[in-house]
Scaffold this active site. Sequence first.
Site, PDB file in Angstrom:
ATOM      1  N   GLU A  29      56.124  30.446  56.883  1.00 52.24           N
ATOM      2  CA  GLU A  29      57.581  30.424  56.895  1.00 52.24           C
ATOM      3  C   GLU A  29      58.090  30.604  58.324  1.00 52.24           C
ATOM      4  O   GLU A  29      57.417  31.198  59.172  1.00 52.24           O
ATOM      5  CB  GLU A  29      58.127  31.553  56.003  1.00 52.24           C
ATOM      6  CG  GLU A  29      59.644  31.559  55.872  1.00 52.24           C
ATOM      7  CD  GLU A  29      60.131  32.527  54.809  1.00 52.24           C
ATOM      8  OE1 GLU A  29      61.347  32.539  54.536  1.00 52.24           O
ATOM      9  OE2 GLU A  29      59.296  33.272  54.242  1.00 52.24           O
ATOM     10  N   ASN A 176      63.655  28.075  46.341  1.00 55.42           N
ATOM     11  CA  ASN A 176      62.827  29.269  46.430  1.00 55.42           C
ATOM     12  C   ASN A 176      63.630  30.483  45.988  1.00 55.42           C
ATOM     13  O   ASN A 176      64.779  30.653  46.406  1.00 55.42           O
ATOM     14  CB  ASN A 176      62.364  29.476  47.887  1.00 55.42           C
ATOM     15  CG  ASN A 176      61.750  30.842  48.107  1.00 55.42           C
ATOM     16  OD1 ASN A 176      60.585  31.068  47.776  1.00 55.42           O
ATOM     17  ND2 ASN A 176      62.513  31.765  48.669  1.00 55.42           N
ATOM     18  N   GLU A 177      63.029  31.300  45.138  1.00 57.61           N
ATOM     19  CA  GLU A 177      63.650  32.557  44.695  1.00 57.61           C
ATOM     20  C   GLU A 177      65.136  32.354  44.403  1.00 57.61           C
ATOM     21  O   GLU A 177      66.006  33.043  44.947  1.00 57.61           O
ATOM     22  CB  GLU A 177      63.425  33.669  45.724  1.00 57.61           C
ATOM     23  CG  GLU A 177      61.955  34.065  45.830  1.00 57.61           C
ATOM     24  CD  GLU A 177      61.700  35.294  46.708  1.00 57.61           C
ATOM     25  OE1 GLU A 177      62.677  35.850  47.266  1.00 57.61           O
ATOM     26  OE2 GLU A 177      60.540  35.697  46.829  1.00 57.61           O
ATOM     27  N   TYR A 252      54.270  40.713  44.945  1.00 56.27           N
ATOM     28  CA  TYR A 252      53.843  41.444  46.138  1.00 56.27           C
ATOM     29  C   TYR A 252      53.262  42.801  45.741  1.00 56.27           C
ATOM     30  O   TYR A 252      53.659  43.400  44.739  1.00 56.27           O
ATOM     31  CB  TYR A 252      55.011  41.628  47.107  1.00 56.27           C
ATOM     32  CG  TYR A 252      55.356  40.358  47.861  1.00 56.27           C
ATOM     33  CD1 TYR A 252      54.635  39.982  48.982  1.00 56.27           C
ATOM     34  CD2 TYR A 252      56.392  39.536  47.435  1.00 56.27           C
ATOM     35  CE1 TYR A 252      54.934  38.819  49.678  1.00 56.27           C
ATOM     36  CE2 TYR A 252      56.703  38.367  48.116  1.00 56.27           C
ATOM     37  CZ  TYR A 252      55.966  38.016  49.241  1.00 56.27           C
ATOM     38  OH  TYR A 252      56.264  36.864  49.915  1.00 56.27           O
ATOM     39  N   GLU A 307      53.725  32.950  46.334  1.00 56.92           N
ATOM     40  CA  GLU A 307      53.812  34.053  47.302  1.00 56.92           C
ATOM     41  C   GLU A 307      53.106  35.260  46.686  1.00 56.92           C
ATOM     42  O   GLU A 307      53.496  35.712  45.602  1.00 56.92           O
ATOM     43  CB  GLU A 307      55.262  34.418  47.644  1.00 56.92           C
ATOM     44  CG  GLU A 307      55.980  33.376  48.481  1.00 56.92           C
ATOM     45  CD  GLU A 307      57.368  33.825  48.929  1.00 56.92           C
ATOM     46  OE1 GLU A 307      57.578  35.056  49.092  1.00 56.92           O
ATOM     47  OE2 GLU A 307      58.233  32.945  49.108  1.00 56.92           O
ATOM     48  N   GLN A 356      51.563  36.033  54.600  1.00 51.94           N
ATOM     49  CA  GLN A 356      51.602  34.663  55.084  1.00 51.94           C
ATOM     50  C   GLN A 356      50.393  34.407  56.007  1.00 51.94           C
ATOM     51  O   GLN A 356      49.605  35.306  56.245  1.00 51.94           O
ATOM     52  CB  GLN A 356      52.910  34.400  55.811  1.00 51.94           C
ATOM     53  CG  GLN A 356      54.093  34.414  54.875  1.00 51.94           C
ATOM     54  CD  GLN A 356      55.399  34.057  55.573  1.00 51.94           C
ATOM     55  OE1 GLN A 356      55.435  33.633  56.717  1.00 51.94           O
ATOM     56  NE2 GLN A 356      56.505  34.271  54.873  1.00 51.94           N
TER      57      GLN A 356
END
Length: 506
Positions: A29, A176-177, A252, A307, A356
Amino acid sequence: MSSSNARAVIDLDVAGPKINKHLYGHFAEHLGRCIYGGFWVGEDSPIPNEGGIRRDVVDALRALNIPNLRWPGGCFADEYHWMNGVGPRDQRPTMVNTHWGNVEENNHFGTHEFMALCELLGADPYVNGNVGSGTVREMSEWVEYLTRDGDSPMVRLRKANGRDKPWRVPFWGIGNEAWGCGGNMRAQAYADEARRYATFCRDHGDNKLYRIAAGAADDDLEWTEALLKAVSCLNCGRDPRSTFQGISFHYYTSEAGIRHGSATDFTDEQYYRTLIKAADIDRVIAGHSALMDAYDPARKLGLICDEWGTWWEVEPGTNPGFLFQQNALRDALVASLHFDIFHNHAERLQMANIAQTVNVLQAMILTDDNGAMVLTPTYHVFEMNKGHQDAQRLPVHVISQPEAVSVDQDQVVPISMSASIKDGRALISASNLSVDSDTTLTVDLRGRAVGDHRARILTADSPQSHNTAEANAAVRPADFEVSIDNGVLTAELPRHSFATVDLDLQ
Protein backbone atom coordinates in the site's frame (compact mmCIF):
# COMPACT_ATOMS: atom_id res chain seq x y z
CA MET A 1 12.99 -25.24 30.86
CA SER A 2 11.02 -28.49 30.53
CA SER A 3 10.57 -31.15 27.87
CA SER A 4 7.53 -32.98 26.52
CA ASN A 5 6.39 -35.37 23.82
CA ALA A 6 4.02 -35.20 20.87
CA ARG A 7 2.90 -37.75 18.29
CA ALA A 8 1.27 -37.34 14.91
CA VAL A 9 0.27 -39.43 11.90
CA ILE A 10 0.52 -38.25 8.28
CA ASP A 11 -1.11 -40.22 5.46
CA LEU A 12 1.26 -39.66 2.55
CA ASP A 13 -1.06 -41.43 0.10
CA VAL A 14 -4.21 -39.40 0.80
CA ALA A 15 -3.86 -36.25 -1.30
CA GLY A 16 -6.52 -33.65 -0.54
CA PRO A 17 -7.46 -30.27 -2.02
CA LYS A 18 -4.91 -28.01 -3.64
CA ILE A 19 -3.35 -25.36 -1.44
CA ASN A 20 -3.72 -22.39 -3.75
CA LYS A 21 -0.38 -20.65 -4.22
CA HIS A 22 -2.19 -17.35 -3.78
CA LEU A 23 -2.52 -18.06 -0.06
CA TYR A 24 1.08 -16.79 -0.02
CA GLY A 25 0.15 -13.43 -1.54
CA HIS A 26 1.45 -10.00 -0.55
CA PHE A 27 0.20 -6.47 -0.08
CA ALA A 28 1.86 -3.15 -0.92
CA GLU A 29 0.00 0.00 0.00
CA HIS A 30 0.98 3.63 -0.37
CA LEU A 31 1.60 3.75 3.35
CA GLY A 32 4.71 4.96 5.12
CA ARG A 33 7.85 3.60 3.45
CA CYS A 34 6.32 0.60 1.74
CA ILE A 35 6.33 2.08 -1.77
CA TYR A 36 8.57 5.14 -1.54
CA GLY A 37 11.80 4.06 0.12
CA GLY A 38 10.80 0.41 0.05
CA PHE A 39 10.04 -0.77 -3.46
CA TRP A 40 10.68 2.55 -5.20
CA VAL A 41 13.90 4.56 -4.88
CA GLY A 42 13.84 6.31 -8.27
CA GLU A 43 16.13 5.93 -11.23
CA ASP A 44 18.66 8.46 -9.89
CA SER A 45 19.17 6.65 -6.58
CA PRO A 46 22.65 5.31 -5.71
CA ILE A 47 20.86 2.17 -4.46
CA PRO A 48 20.92 -0.39 -7.30
CA ASN A 49 17.61 -0.28 -9.10
CA GLU A 50 15.89 -1.24 -12.31
CA GLY A 51 13.80 1.62 -13.64
CA GLY A 52 13.61 3.05 -10.11
CA ILE A 53 12.59 -0.25 -8.48
CA ARG A 54 14.96 -1.44 -5.78
CA ARG A 55 16.77 -4.51 -7.08
CA ASP A 56 17.72 -6.24 -3.81
CA VAL A 57 14.11 -6.12 -2.61
CA VAL A 58 12.96 -7.72 -5.87
CA ASP A 59 15.60 -10.44 -5.65
CA ALA A 60 14.67 -11.25 -2.06
CA LEU A 61 10.96 -11.50 -2.90
CA ARG A 62 11.57 -13.62 -5.99
CA ALA A 63 13.15 -16.18 -3.67
CA LEU A 64 9.73 -16.55 -2.02
CA ASN A 65 7.98 -17.39 -5.32
CA ILE A 66 5.68 -14.46 -4.55
CA PRO A 67 2.43 -15.33 -6.37
CA ASN A 68 0.57 -12.01 -6.34
CA LEU A 69 0.88 -8.44 -5.11
CA ARG A 70 -2.10 -6.31 -4.02
CA TRP A 71 -1.88 -2.53 -4.72
CA PRO A 72 -2.40 0.46 -4.18
CA GLY A 73 -4.31 -0.21 -0.93
CA GLY A 74 -5.85 -0.64 1.54
CA CYS A 75 -7.52 2.55 2.65
CA PHE A 76 -5.37 4.41 0.14
CA ALA A 77 -7.13 2.67 -2.76
CA ASP A 78 -10.37 4.53 -2.13
CA GLU A 79 -8.75 7.93 -2.49
CA TYR A 80 -6.44 7.00 -5.39
CA HIS A 81 -7.28 8.24 -8.88
CA TRP A 82 -5.22 6.22 -11.30
CA MET A 83 -5.14 8.80 -14.10
CA ASN A 84 -2.91 10.96 -11.89
CA GLY A 85 -0.29 8.18 -11.88
CA VAL A 86 0.27 7.70 -15.61
CA GLY A 87 2.16 9.73 -18.21
CA PRO A 88 5.49 11.56 -17.78
CA ARG A 89 6.41 11.55 -14.11
CA ASP A 90 7.35 15.21 -14.03
CA GLN A 91 3.84 16.09 -15.23
CA ARG A 92 1.90 14.01 -12.72
CA PRO A 93 -0.01 16.01 -10.11
CA THR A 94 0.77 15.54 -6.44
CA MET A 95 -1.80 14.24 -3.98
CA VAL A 96 -2.27 14.16 -0.22
CA ASN A 97 -2.30 10.77 1.48
CA THR A 98 -4.94 11.62 4.06
CA HIS A 99 -5.10 8.17 5.63
CA TRP A 100 -1.41 7.63 6.29
CA GLY A 101 0.53 10.54 7.71
CA ASN A 102 -1.15 13.30 5.68
CA VAL A 103 1.95 13.41 3.48
CA GLU A 104 2.15 14.69 -0.08
CA GLU A 105 2.90 12.15 -2.81
CA ASN A 106 4.28 12.95 -6.24
CA ASN A 107 2.59 9.99 -7.98
CA HIS A 108 5.91 8.83 -9.45
CA PHE A 109 4.93 5.25 -8.63
CA GLY A 110 1.78 4.57 -10.60
CA THR A 111 0.22 1.99 -12.88
CA HIS A 112 3.17 1.43 -15.22
CA GLU A 113 5.64 1.28 -12.35
CA PHE A 114 3.46 -1.24 -10.49
CA MET A 115 3.14 -3.43 -13.55
CA ALA A 116 6.91 -3.27 -14.07
CA LEU A 117 7.35 -4.35 -10.45
CA CYS A 118 5.02 -7.32 -10.91
CA GLU A 119 6.90 -8.35 -14.03
CA LEU A 120 10.21 -8.23 -12.16
CA LEU A 121 8.70 -10.28 -9.33
CA GLY A 122 6.98 -12.77 -11.61
CA ALA A 123 3.81 -12.07 -9.62
CA ASP A 124 0.20 -11.66 -10.69
CA PRO A 125 -1.09 -8.11 -10.18
CA TYR A 126 -4.00 -7.61 -7.79
CA VAL A 127 -5.32 -4.10 -8.43
CA ASN A 128 -7.69 -2.63 -5.84
CA GLY A 129 -10.08 -0.14 -7.38
CA ASN A 130 -11.56 3.05 -5.94
CA VAL A 131 -15.19 2.69 -4.91
CA GLY A 132 -15.16 5.10 -1.96
CA SER A 133 -14.31 8.33 -3.83
CA GLY A 134 -14.15 7.10 -7.42
CA THR A 135 -16.66 6.31 -10.13
CA VAL A 136 -17.75 3.24 -12.04
CA ARG A 137 -16.40 4.80 -15.21
CA GLU A 138 -12.99 5.44 -13.62
CA MET A 139 -12.58 1.82 -12.59
CA SER A 140 -13.96 0.46 -15.86
CA GLU A 141 -11.49 2.58 -17.81
CA TRP A 142 -8.61 1.37 -15.61
CA VAL A 143 -9.48 -2.22 -16.51
CA GLU A 144 -9.62 -1.24 -20.18
CA TYR A 145 -6.33 0.68 -19.99
CA LEU A 146 -4.52 -2.29 -18.50
CA THR A 147 -6.04 -5.28 -20.25
CA ARG A 148 -7.56 -4.36 -23.63
CA ASP A 149 -5.89 -4.79 -27.01
CA GLY A 150 -6.89 -3.27 -30.32
CA ASP A 151 -8.09 0.31 -30.46
CA SER A 152 -10.08 2.31 -27.92
CA PRO A 153 -9.59 5.56 -26.03
CA MET A 154 -7.85 3.85 -23.11
CA VAL A 155 -5.74 1.66 -25.40
CA ARG A 156 -4.57 4.72 -27.29
CA LEU A 157 -3.72 6.44 -24.00
CA ARG A 158 -1.73 3.43 -22.81
CA LYS A 159 0.19 3.29 -26.06
CA ALA A 160 0.90 7.02 -25.85
CA ASN A 161 2.35 6.34 -22.40
CA GLY A 162 4.78 3.78 -23.80
CA ARG A 163 3.07 0.39 -23.50
CA ASP A 164 1.85 -1.17 -26.73
CA LYS A 165 0.50 -4.53 -25.58
CA PRO A 166 -1.92 -5.01 -22.69
CA TRP A 167 -0.94 -6.67 -19.44
CA ARG A 168 -2.52 -9.68 -17.84
CA VAL A 169 -4.23 -8.46 -14.66
CA PRO A 170 -6.41 -11.22 -13.20
CA PHE A 171 -7.31 -9.90 -9.75
CA TRP A 172 -9.44 -6.81 -9.12
CA GLY A 173 -10.69 -5.57 -5.78
CA ILE A 174 -14.04 -3.78 -5.76
CA GLY A 175 -13.07 -1.19 -3.15
CA ASN A 176 -11.61 -1.83 0.30
CA GLU A 177 -13.11 -1.96 3.80
CA ALA A 178 -16.30 -0.34 2.57
CA TRP A 179 -17.66 -0.60 6.12
CA GLY A 180 -14.94 1.82 7.27
CA CYS A 181 -12.30 3.87 5.45
CA GLY A 182 -13.72 2.81 2.07
CA GLY A 183 -16.92 4.78 2.51
CA ASN A 184 -18.55 3.93 5.87
CA MET A 185 -21.28 2.10 3.98
CA ARG A 186 -23.93 -0.22 5.31
CA ALA A 187 -23.74 -3.81 4.11
CA GLN A 188 -26.69 -3.68 1.74
CA ALA A 189 -25.61 -0.37 0.23
CA TYR A 190 -22.14 -1.75 -0.49
CA ALA A 191 -23.53 -5.02 -1.87
CA ASP A 192 -25.49 -3.02 -4.44
CA GLU A 193 -22.38 -0.99 -5.30
CA ALA A 194 -20.28 -4.15 -5.64
CA ARG A 195 -22.74 -5.55 -8.17
CA ARG A 196 -22.76 -2.29 -10.12
CA TYR A 197 -18.99 -1.82 -10.20
CA ALA A 198 -18.32 -5.48 -10.99
CA THR A 199 -20.75 -5.31 -13.91
CA PHE A 200 -18.67 -2.63 -15.64
CA CYS A 201 -15.30 -4.24 -14.89
CA ARG A 202 -15.28 -6.27 -18.07
CA ASP A 203 -13.19 -9.09 -19.46
CA HIS A 204 -11.15 -7.89 -22.43
CA GLY A 205 -9.76 -10.47 -24.81
CA ASP A 206 -8.42 -13.49 -22.96
CA ASN A 207 -7.90 -11.57 -19.69
CA LYS A 208 -10.51 -13.02 -17.35
CA LEU A 209 -11.14 -10.96 -14.24
CA TYR A 210 -11.39 -12.44 -10.78
CA ARG A 211 -13.44 -9.72 -9.08
CA ILE A 212 -13.18 -9.56 -5.30
CA ALA A 213 -15.92 -7.89 -3.27
CA ALA A 214 -14.70 -5.95 -0.23
CA GLY A 215 -15.77 -8.10 2.69
CA ALA A 216 -15.98 -8.17 6.42
CA ALA A 217 -13.87 -7.14 9.35
CA ASP A 218 -13.03 -10.29 11.28
CA ASP A 219 -16.21 -12.32 11.91
CA ASP A 220 -18.89 -9.93 10.68
CA LEU A 221 -21.06 -12.61 9.08
CA GLU A 222 -23.90 -10.19 8.42
CA TRP A 223 -21.65 -8.33 5.97
CA THR A 224 -20.69 -11.56 4.23
CA GLU A 225 -24.32 -12.67 4.03
CA ALA A 226 -25.33 -9.37 2.40
CA LEU A 227 -22.76 -9.99 -0.32
CA LEU A 228 -23.91 -13.58 -0.75
CA LYS A 229 -27.53 -12.47 -1.09
CA ALA A 230 -26.41 -10.09 -3.82
CA VAL A 231 -25.34 -13.00 -6.04
CA SER A 232 -27.17 -16.08 -4.72
CA CYS A 233 -30.03 -17.36 -2.59
CA LEU A 234 -30.12 -19.52 0.51
CA ASN A 235 -30.31 -23.27 -0.17
CA CYS A 236 -31.77 -22.67 -3.63
CA GLY A 237 -29.39 -25.07 -5.35
CA ARG A 238 -28.27 -22.56 -7.98
CA ASP A 239 -24.75 -21.40 -8.69
CA PRO A 240 -24.12 -17.78 -7.67
CA ARG A 241 -24.23 -15.14 -10.37
CA SER A 242 -20.80 -14.47 -11.83
CA THR A 243 -20.90 -10.81 -10.79
CA PHE A 244 -17.89 -11.26 -8.54
CA GLN A 245 -15.80 -14.35 -7.94
CA GLY A 246 -14.40 -13.74 -4.45
CA ILE A 247 -15.42 -12.26 -1.09
CA SER A 248 -12.73 -10.89 1.18
CA PHE A 249 -12.28 -10.39 4.90
CA HIS A 250 -9.53 -8.78 6.99
CA TYR A 251 -8.01 -10.12 10.19
CA TYR A 252 -5.24 -8.55 12.27
CA THR A 253 -3.46 -10.05 15.27
CA SER A 254 -2.26 -8.27 18.38
CA GLU A 255 -2.06 -9.05 22.08
CA ALA A 256 -5.18 -7.09 22.99
CA GLY A 257 -6.48 -4.84 20.27
CA ILE A 258 -4.91 -3.10 17.32
CA ARG A 259 -1.71 -1.12 17.97
CA HIS A 260 -1.38 -2.57 21.46
CA GLY A 261 2.07 -3.32 22.78
CA SER A 262 5.62 -3.41 21.51
CA ALA A 263 6.81 -5.67 18.71
CA THR A 264 9.88 -6.69 20.70
CA ASP A 265 9.22 -5.93 24.39
CA PHE A 266 6.53 -8.27 25.72
CA THR A 267 5.90 -10.77 28.50
CA ASP A 268 5.23 -14.49 28.21
CA GLU A 269 1.55 -13.83 28.88
CA GLN A 270 1.42 -11.26 26.06
CA TYR A 271 3.16 -13.77 23.79
CA TYR A 272 0.50 -16.39 24.49
CA ARG A 273 -2.34 -13.89 24.13
CA THR A 274 -0.98 -13.03 20.70
CA LEU A 275 -1.05 -16.68 19.64
CA ILE A 276 -4.58 -17.06 21.01
CA LYS A 277 -5.70 -14.18 18.80
CA ALA A 278 -3.80 -15.59 15.82
CA ALA A 279 -5.35 -19.05 16.27
CA ASP A 280 -8.86 -17.56 16.37
CA ILE A 281 -8.69 -16.92 12.64
CA ASP A 282 -9.58 -20.62 12.34
CA ARG A 283 -12.99 -19.90 13.88
CA VAL A 284 -13.43 -16.82 11.71
CA ILE A 285 -12.66 -18.67 8.47
CA ALA A 286 -14.91 -21.55 9.49
CA GLY A 287 -17.79 -19.13 10.11
CA HIS A 288 -17.48 -17.41 6.74
CA SER A 289 -17.01 -20.77 5.01
CA ALA A 290 -20.11 -22.31 6.58
CA LEU A 291 -22.21 -19.33 5.52
CA MET A 292 -20.79 -19.46 2.01
CA ASP A 293 -21.51 -23.20 1.82
CA ALA A 294 -25.20 -22.47 2.43
CA TYR A 295 -25.39 -19.97 -0.43
CA ASP A 296 -22.73 -21.54 -2.65
CA PRO A 297 -22.55 -25.30 -1.97
CA ALA A 298 -20.54 -25.95 -5.14
CA ARG A 299 -17.88 -23.52 -3.89
CA LYS A 300 -17.79 -21.35 -6.98
CA LEU A 301 -16.93 -18.29 -4.85
CA GLY A 302 -13.56 -17.97 -3.20
CA LEU A 303 -12.95 -16.68 0.32
CA ILE A 304 -10.11 -14.15 0.33
CA CYS A 305 -8.18 -12.90 3.38
CA ASP A 306 -6.45 -10.03 1.62
CA GLU A 307 -5.13 -8.37 4.79
CA TRP A 308 -3.70 -10.34 7.70
CA GLY A 309 -0.79 -10.05 10.10
CA THR A 310 0.35 -8.56 13.38
CA TRP A 311 -0.22 -4.92 14.30
CA TRP A 312 1.98 -3.37 17.02
CA GLU A 313 2.92 0.08 18.19
CA VAL A 314 5.24 1.85 15.78
CA GLU A 315 8.94 1.88 16.56
CA PRO A 316 9.89 4.78 18.86
CA GLY A 317 10.79 7.96 17.00
CA THR A 318 8.99 7.00 13.78
CA ASN A 319 5.93 8.64 12.21
CA PRO A 320 2.80 7.15 13.85
CA GLY A 321 1.04 7.26 10.50
CA PHE A 322 3.69 5.14 8.80
CA LEU A 323 3.04 1.93 10.81
CA PHE A 324 6.70 0.90 10.86
CA GLN A 325 7.20 -1.91 13.36
CA GLN A 326 9.92 -4.41 14.12
CA ASN A 327 9.38 -8.08 13.41
CA ALA A 328 10.36 -10.70 15.98
CA LEU A 329 10.34 -14.47 16.20
CA ARG A 330 6.86 -14.12 17.73
CA ASP A 331 5.64 -12.68 14.43
CA ALA A 332 7.16 -15.58 12.52
CA LEU A 333 5.25 -18.06 14.69
CA VAL A 334 2.05 -16.11 14.10
CA ALA A 335 2.71 -16.59 10.38
CA SER A 336 3.48 -20.31 10.67
CA LEU A 337 0.29 -20.83 12.68
CA HIS A 338 -1.74 -18.88 10.13
CA PHE A 339 -0.42 -20.98 7.26
CA ASP A 340 -1.35 -24.24 8.99
CA ILE A 341 -4.87 -22.87 9.40
CA PHE A 342 -4.99 -21.57 5.82
CA HIS A 343 -3.95 -25.00 4.53
CA ASN A 344 -6.71 -26.64 6.57
CA HIS A 345 -9.29 -24.41 4.84
CA ALA A 346 -7.94 -24.90 1.32
CA GLU A 347 -11.36 -26.02 0.05
CA ARG A 348 -12.74 -22.48 0.37
CA LEU A 349 -9.88 -20.09 1.13
CA GLN A 350 -8.27 -19.14 -2.18
CA MET A 351 -6.05 -16.14 -1.43
CA ALA A 352 -4.40 -14.41 1.49
CA ASN A 353 -2.22 -11.28 1.53
CA ILE A 354 0.23 -10.48 4.32
CA ALA A 355 0.06 -6.87 5.48
CA GLN A 356 2.50 -5.65 4.34
CA THR A 357 5.49 -6.58 2.20
CA VAL A 358 8.06 -3.88 3.00
CA ASN A 359 8.51 -1.53 6.01
CA VAL A 360 4.87 -1.64 7.19
CA LEU A 361 3.24 -3.84 9.86
CA GLN A 362 4.31 -7.52 9.58
CA ALA A 363 6.77 -6.94 6.79
CA MET A 364 8.96 -9.39 4.93
CA ILE A 365 11.68 -6.80 4.49
CA LEU A 366 12.89 -3.70 6.32
CA THR A 367 14.99 -1.12 4.46
CA ASP A 368 16.61 2.23 5.13
CA ASP A 369 17.65 5.09 2.89
CA ASN A 370 21.32 4.17 3.24
CA GLY A 371 20.87 0.93 1.34
CA ALA A 372 20.51 -1.53 4.23
CA MET A 373 18.03 -4.35 3.77
CA VAL A 374 16.91 -6.71 6.55
CA LEU A 375 15.03 -9.98 6.04
CA THR A 376 12.62 -10.46 8.92
CA PRO A 377 11.78 -13.72 10.74
CA THR A 378 8.42 -13.69 8.94
CA TYR A 379 10.24 -13.63 5.59
CA HIS A 380 11.92 -16.90 6.49
CA VAL A 381 8.60 -18.62 7.25
CA PHE A 382 7.36 -17.69 3.78
CA GLU A 383 10.57 -19.00 2.23
CA MET A 384 10.61 -22.26 4.19
CA ASN A 385 6.93 -22.88 3.39
CA LYS A 386 6.98 -22.07 -0.32
CA GLY A 387 6.86 -25.77 -1.25
CA HIS A 388 3.21 -25.82 -0.12
CA GLN A 389 2.21 -23.51 -2.99
CA ASP A 390 -0.14 -25.37 -5.34
CA ALA A 391 0.58 -28.64 -3.54
CA GLN A 392 -2.15 -31.00 -2.35
CA ARG A 393 -2.90 -31.01 1.34
CA LEU A 394 -2.12 -34.16 3.29
CA PRO A 395 -4.10 -35.15 6.38
CA VAL A 396 -2.20 -34.59 9.63
CA HIS A 397 -3.55 -36.23 12.76
CA VAL A 398 -1.99 -34.97 15.99
CA ILE A 399 -2.59 -37.93 18.30
CA SER A 400 -1.05 -36.50 21.44
CA GLN A 401 0.81 -33.39 22.47
CA PRO A 402 1.84 -31.38 25.53
CA GLU A 403 -0.81 -29.89 27.76
CA ALA A 404 -2.31 -26.68 26.44
CA VAL A 405 -1.17 -23.41 28.01
CA SER A 406 -4.06 -21.60 29.70
CA VAL A 407 -4.47 -17.82 29.81
CA ASP A 408 -7.66 -16.90 31.63
CA GLN A 409 -10.42 -18.74 29.71
CA ASP A 410 -8.34 -19.33 26.58
CA GLN A 411 -5.69 -21.88 25.66
CA VAL A 412 -2.71 -22.24 23.35
CA VAL A 413 -2.17 -25.70 21.88
CA PRO A 414 1.64 -25.96 21.67
CA ILE A 415 2.08 -28.04 18.50
CA SER A 416 0.75 -26.88 15.13
CA MET A 417 1.34 -28.84 11.92
CA SER A 418 0.38 -29.14 8.26
CA ALA A 419 1.68 -31.12 5.28
CA SER A 420 1.35 -31.31 1.51
CA ILE A 421 2.50 -33.32 -1.51
CA LYS A 422 3.61 -32.18 -4.97
CA ASP A 423 5.76 -33.73 -7.69
CA GLY A 424 6.70 -36.75 -5.62
CA ARG A 425 7.80 -34.76 -2.61
CA ALA A 426 6.09 -34.02 0.69
CA LEU A 427 6.62 -30.97 2.87
CA ILE A 428 5.85 -31.05 6.59
CA SER A 429 5.62 -27.85 8.63
CA ALA A 430 5.66 -28.00 12.43
CA SER A 431 5.68 -25.29 15.08
CA ASN A 432 6.42 -25.60 18.77
CA LEU A 433 4.66 -22.57 20.21
CA SER A 434 5.66 -23.19 23.81
CA VAL A 435 7.76 -20.43 25.30
CA ASP A 436 9.66 -22.72 27.67
CA SER A 437 9.27 -26.40 26.74
CA ASP A 438 11.16 -28.42 24.14
CA THR A 439 9.17 -31.22 22.51
CA THR A 440 10.14 -34.57 21.07
CA LEU A 441 7.87 -34.98 18.04
CA THR A 442 7.36 -38.40 16.47
CA VAL A 443 5.43 -38.68 13.21
CA ASP A 444 4.18 -41.94 11.70
CA LEU A 445 4.59 -41.55 7.95
CA ARG A 446 2.05 -43.89 6.37
CA GLY A 447 1.14 -44.92 2.84
CA ARG A 448 4.39 -44.13 0.97
CA ALA A 449 8.02 -45.06 1.41
CA VAL A 450 10.38 -42.18 2.17
CA GLY A 451 13.81 -41.68 0.61
CA ASP A 452 16.06 -38.69 1.18
CA HIS A 453 14.98 -35.85 3.42
CA ARG A 454 16.08 -32.36 4.39
CA ALA A 455 15.02 -30.47 7.49
CA ARG A 456 15.40 -26.81 8.48
CA ILE A 457 14.55 -24.90 11.61
CA LEU A 458 13.86 -21.27 12.53
CA THR A 459 14.36 -20.32 16.16
CA ALA A 460 16.38 -18.01 18.39
CA ASP A 461 17.16 -17.28 22.02
CA SER A 462 13.73 -15.84 22.74
CA PRO A 463 10.43 -14.93 21.04
CA GLN A 464 11.61 -11.30 21.23
CA SER A 465 14.64 -11.99 19.01
CA HIS A 466 14.69 -10.00 15.78
CA ASN A 467 16.97 -8.87 12.97
CA THR A 468 18.45 -5.41 12.51
CA ALA A 469 20.80 -3.77 10.03
CA GLU A 470 23.61 -4.30 12.56
CA ALA A 471 22.64 -7.92 13.35
CA ASN A 472 20.74 -9.15 10.33
CA ALA A 473 21.08 -12.88 11.03
CA ALA A 474 19.91 -13.13 14.64
CA VAL A 475 16.88 -15.09 13.40
CA ARG A 476 17.46 -17.17 10.29
CA PRO A 477 16.92 -20.77 9.16
CA ALA A 478 19.49 -23.46 9.88
CA ASP A 479 19.82 -27.09 8.91
CA PHE A 480 18.04 -29.36 11.36
CA GLU A 481 18.77 -32.96 12.25
CA VAL A 482 15.81 -35.32 12.23
CA SER A 483 15.75 -39.10 11.97
CA ILE A 484 13.50 -41.39 9.93
CA ASP A 485 13.48 -45.05 10.90
CA ASN A 486 10.94 -47.61 9.63
CA GLY A 487 8.57 -44.87 8.57
CA VAL A 488 8.75 -42.93 11.84
CA LEU A 489 10.14 -39.39 11.82
CA THR A 490 11.60 -38.13 15.09
CA ALA A 491 12.46 -34.47 15.67
CA GLU A 492 13.55 -32.60 18.77
CA LEU A 493 11.62 -29.34 18.40
CA PRO A 494 13.06 -26.58 20.60
CA ARG A 495 10.76 -24.15 22.36
CA HIS A 496 9.42 -21.29 20.21
CA SER A 497 10.54 -22.83 16.91
CA PHE A 498 9.30 -23.50 13.40
CA ALA A 499 10.64 -26.42 11.35
CA THR A 500 10.08 -27.89 7.90
CA VAL A 501 10.93 -31.37 6.66
CA ASP A 502 11.14 -32.01 2.92
CA LEU A 503 10.66 -35.69 2.00
CA ASP A 504 11.52 -37.50 -1.24
CA LEU A 505 8.75 -40.07 -1.67
CA GLN A 506 9.33 -43.41 -3.35
